[in-house]
Design a protein around this motif. Structure first.
Motif, PDB file in Angstrom:
ATOM      1  N   GLU A 182       4.338  -0.714   5.532  1.00  0.00           N
ATOM      2  CA  GLU A 182       4.726  -0.055   4.292  1.00  0.00           C
ATOM      3  C   GLU A 182       4.099   1.328   4.270  1.00  0.00           C
ATOM      4  O   GLU A 182       2.873   1.461   4.342  1.00  0.00           O
ATOM      5  CB  GLU A 182       4.270  -0.844   3.063  1.00  0.00           C
ATOM      6  CG  GLU A 182       4.720  -0.188   1.764  1.00  0.00           C
ATOM      7  CD  GLU A 182       4.218  -0.911   0.537  1.00  0.00           C
ATOM      8  OE1 GLU A 182       4.919  -0.866  -0.494  1.00  0.00           O
ATOM      9  OE2 GLU A 182       3.112  -1.495   0.593  1.00  0.00           O
ATOM     10  N   GLY A 232       6.563   3.733  -0.034  1.00  0.00           N
ATOM     11  CA  GLY A 232       7.031   2.395  -0.356  1.00  0.00           C
ATOM     12  C   GLY A 232       8.077   1.862   0.588  1.00  0.00           C
ATOM     13  O   GLY A 232       8.507   0.707   0.469  1.00  0.00           O
ATOM     14  N   ARG A 233       8.497   2.649   1.560  1.00  0.00           N
ATOM     15  CA  ARG A 233       9.484   2.193   2.540  1.00  0.00           C
ATOM     16  C   ARG A 233       8.814   1.243   3.528  1.00  0.00           C
ATOM     17  O   ARG A 233       7.675   1.459   3.949  1.00  0.00           O
ATOM     18  CB  ARG A 233      10.069   3.386   3.284  1.00  0.00           C
ATOM     19  CG  ARG A 233      11.165   3.046   4.271  1.00  0.00           C
ATOM     20  CD  ARG A 233      11.810   4.311   4.787  1.00  0.00           C
ATOM     21  NE  ARG A 233      10.813   5.265   5.260  1.00  0.00           N
ATOM     22  CZ  ARG A 233      11.088   6.526   5.591  1.00  0.00           C
ATOM     23  NH1 ARG A 233      12.320   6.973   5.477  1.00  0.00           N
ATOM     24  NH2 ARG A 233      10.128   7.317   6.022  1.00  0.00           N
ATOM     25  N   VAL A 234       9.559   0.196   3.931  1.00  0.00           N
ATOM     26  CA  VAL A 234       9.018  -0.821   4.836  1.00  0.00           C
ATOM     27  C   VAL A 234       9.831  -0.838   6.124  1.00  0.00           C
ATOM     28  O   VAL A 234      11.060  -0.961   6.099  1.00  0.00           O
ATOM     29  CB  VAL A 234       9.028  -2.219   4.182  1.00  0.00           C
ATOM     30  CG1 VAL A 234       8.504  -3.274   5.156  1.00  0.00           C
ATOM     31  CG2 VAL A 234       8.182  -2.218   2.907  1.00  0.00           C
ATOM     32  N   ALA A 277      11.297  -5.401   2.784  1.00  0.00           N
ATOM     33  CA  ALA A 277      10.567  -4.959   1.590  1.00  0.00           C
ATOM     34  C   ALA A 277      10.257  -6.130   0.662  1.00  0.00           C
ATOM     35  O   ALA A 277       9.223  -6.134  -0.019  1.00  0.00           O
ATOM     36  CB  ALA A 277      11.364  -3.895   0.844  1.00  0.00           C
ATOM     37  N   MET A 317       7.058  -7.809   1.848  1.00  0.00           N
ATOM     38  CA  MET A 317       5.880  -7.043   1.468  1.00  0.00           C
ATOM     39  C   MET A 317       5.588  -7.211  -0.020  1.00  0.00           C
ATOM     40  O   MET A 317       4.422  -7.375  -0.428  1.00  0.00           O
ATOM     41  CB  MET A 317       6.076  -5.566   1.806  1.00  0.00           C
ATOM     42  CG  MET A 317       4.826  -4.739   1.677  1.00  0.00           C
ATOM     43  SD  MET A 317       3.555  -5.144   2.907  1.00  0.00           S
ATOM     44  CE  MET A 317       4.264  -4.419   4.389  1.00  0.00           C
TER      45      MET A 317
END
Length: 258
Positions: free
Chosen positions: A124, A128-130, A210, A213
């Motif tokens: 991450e 906030g991108r996974v 996402a 996570m």
């Protein structure tokens, strides 16, 4: 800065959990033992659990030293594991027990990672991108395992062989075929190391990376991920469409980098 970690594991449909999670001040790893069919000849008396334990111990030692590249650490750990076998063990046997692996280590201002087999590392970033790093070669063989005319010949041709799928445990060369990388720590918030008992959520049940996570960072931490995968398996309307065990061993390590 040391790693801040949370981890969880749960046994699957078998009688033993052959996953392993280990962490140090600046490193983390997960291993997933590859189980042969019951009663199959594997060339020695040592089971998958023993292989995973020895491999984990040798990896821990190499990661604690913190200097060699991760592929070199894995290669030496496999070599040491092979040496742990007795003279009556045939580690050249195609079914010699092995494991998939995911490793991560902080080195100054970078995070180094390695994956071998279908374990995974999820990253991450600060937006906030996974993203996901995994090794899908076991799912990309020229012929699927279920369609192989002869299982033993299939394993002999594709397991720990060029053009096939690589596993840690008996062939040190496997480490040279691992996927590796490094990213600036400043660009990352946290990472997840998962065995495929966890990532079946994305492979089978329409979860996004996402989502994994997000679940892992709730108050329940990794336990929320394990509950999610068990819930999906138990409510699956057609579990027979999947190969393998209905409930796989499931292990996850959450590392907060800041």
């Amino acid at each position: 800065m040391t790693f801040a970690v949370k981890r969880g594991t749960a046994i699957g449909s078998g009688t033993e959990n052959h996953d392993l999670a280990l962490t140090g001040t600046d490193w983390a790893l997960v291993l997933d033992g590859a189980n042969p069919p019951a009663g199959a000849d594997v060339g020695c008396s040592h089971g998958v659990g023993w292989i995973v334990e020895r491999l984990g111990a040798h990896l821990s030692e190499g990661l604690h030293e913190g200097e060699a590249a991760l592929a070199a650490v894995l290669r030496e750990a496999i070599h040491a594991t092979v040496a742990d076998h007795g003279p009556g063990c045939d580690t050249t046997h195609p079914r010699s027990p092995g494991a998939t692996a995911a490793l991560a280590r902080r080195a100054a201002d970078h995070l180094e990672w390695l994956v071998l087999g279908d374990a995974a590392v999820l990253f991450e970033d600060t937006t906030g991108r996974v993203a996901v790093a995994t090794d899908d070669r076991v799912h990309e063989l020229p012929e699927p395992l279920e369609a192989a005319a002869g299982l033993e010949a299939f394993i002999a041709q594709y397991r720990n062989k060029p053009g096939g799928a690589w596993f840690a445990g008996a062939v040190p060369e496997a480490a040279d075929h691992a996927f590796t990388g490094r990213q600036p720590v400043a660009e990352l918030r946290r990472i997840l190391l998962c065995t495929n008992g966890i990532t079946r959520l994305t492979e089978r049940y329409d979860y996004r990376a996402a989502d994994l996570m997000t679940l892992a960072t709730t108050n329940r931490g990794p336990a929320a991920l394990i509950d999610a995968v068990r819930g999906a398996e138990l409510t699956d309307p057609d579990p027979e469409r999947w190969s393998g065990k209905r409930h796989d061993d499931a292990t996850v390590v959450l590392v907060d980098l800041h």
